[in-house]
Enzyme design. Structure first.
Site, short mmCIF file in Angstrom:
data_model
loop_
_atom_site.label_atom_id
_atom_site.label_comp_id
_atom_site.label_asym_id
_atom_site.label_seq_id
_atom_site.Cartn_x
_atom_site.Cartn_y
_atom_site.Cartn_z
N LEU A 1 0.90 -1.15 0.00
CA LEU A 1 0.00 0.00 0.00
C LEU A 1 0.94 1.19 0.00
O LEU A 1 1.73 1.34 0.93
CB LEU A 1 -0.89 -0.02 1.24
CG LEU A 1 -2.11 0.92 1.27
CD1 LEU A 1 -3.05 0.65 0.09
CD2 LEU A 1 -2.86 0.77 2.58
N ASP A 2 0.91 1.99 -1.07
CA ASP A 2 1.97 2.98 -1.22
C ASP A 2 2.03 3.99 -0.08
O ASP A 2 1.07 4.15 0.68
CB ASP A 2 1.86 3.69 -2.59
CG ASP A 2 0.65 4.59 -2.69
OD1 ASP A 2 0.72 5.72 -2.18
OD2 ASP A 2 -0.36 4.18 -3.27
N LYS A 3 3.15 4.66 0.05
CA LYS A 3 3.44 5.54 1.18
C LYS A 3 2.38 6.62 1.37
O LYS A 3 2.03 6.97 2.49
CB LYS A 3 4.81 6.20 0.97
CG LYS A 3 5.29 7.06 2.13
CD LYS A 3 6.68 7.59 1.85
CE LYS A 3 7.19 8.46 2.99
NZ LYS A 3 8.56 8.96 2.74
N SER B 1 -0.77 6.39 0.61
CA SER B 1 -2.10 5.81 0.82
C SER B 1 -2.23 5.30 2.25
O SER B 1 -1.25 5.11 2.96
CB SER B 1 -2.35 4.68 -0.18
OG SER B 1 -2.31 5.17 -1.50
#
Length: 230
Positions: A99-101, A103
């Protein structure tokens, strides 16, 4: 047995992280630097950074985290804000997927290497649900295009469910996990993501889990999750 499966089943790290260790030359088999795709026999001596992999039987751990913005989904200790240091669990665990930084929301962590591989295989069509806020009002054309498929990364995304939740907010259910998929899809259609929150992975939901907190999966949740992975 392939080396990445062998190591993931010890609970030391995921198959993906094993591939990174191999690329860095940190794994040896019988004293020889391991190559990607190598096979391991029962009598082989596998070392990571010159140390044996712990082989003791360990209790399986399955955790749900409501990830805040800024936490990075990596086990690399050199990365500031890495998810393993953030959770600070007393035994070795690793994240299932990413889960990208920028998000927030639901991500699962475990020491069960086998479940990671099963959940990461896109052909199984495992659902992940997100609530997304964008920078301008949604149109019917945008909702239709997002649900029908958008060309990104030289492929067209799989059809998916998209529902309008408000003037700037929509809910989307994906069954694939391309890199920064939702952000790229929105950008291709002329929108910019302002907030992205994952609220469900298969049968696991955020429920009332406070941002930044984690909990162990309940037995009934885990049984259902494992049954869906059969």
């Amino acid at each position: 047995m392939r080396i990445n499966k062998y190591i993931s089943e010890t609970g030391y790290c995921s198959r993906r992280e094993t591939d990174r260790l191999i690329a860095a030359g940190r794994i040896t088999i019988n004293g020889e630097v391991c190559e990607k795709g190598a096979d391991v026999e029962p009598e082989d001596i596998v070392l990571i950074d010159g140390q044996e992999i712990p082989r003791e039987e360990r209790e399986r751990v399955y955790i749900a985290l409501n990830k805040p913005i800024g936490v990075v989904c990596t086990a690399a200790e050199s990365v500031a804000g890495n998810i393993i240091k953030y959770v600070n669990y007393p035994s070795r665990i690793f994240a299932i997927g990413r889960l990208d930084k920028a998000s927030e929301g639901l991500i699962l962590l475990t020491n069960d290497g086998d479940i990671v591989n099963k959940m990461m295989r896109s052909e199984h069509n495992h659902e992940k649900e997100y609530i997304v806020t964008v920078d301008k009002p949604l149109t019917d054309e945008f909702i239709h295009a997002m649900s029908a498929g958008v060309e990104i990364l030289n492929v067209v995304t799989k059809p998916c469910e998209v529902h309008r939740e408000g003037e700037f907010v929509f809910r989307i259910i994906l069954t694939q996990g391309l890199n920064l998929q939702i952000r790229r899809m929105c950008k291709a259609l002329g929108y910019r993501v302002m907030k992205l929150e994952r609220v469900r992975i298969m049968n696991i939901t955020l429920d009332h889990l406070e941002r930044g907190k984690w909990r162990h999966l309940e037995p009934i949740e885990l049984d259902k999750l494992l049954s869906l992975l059969q």
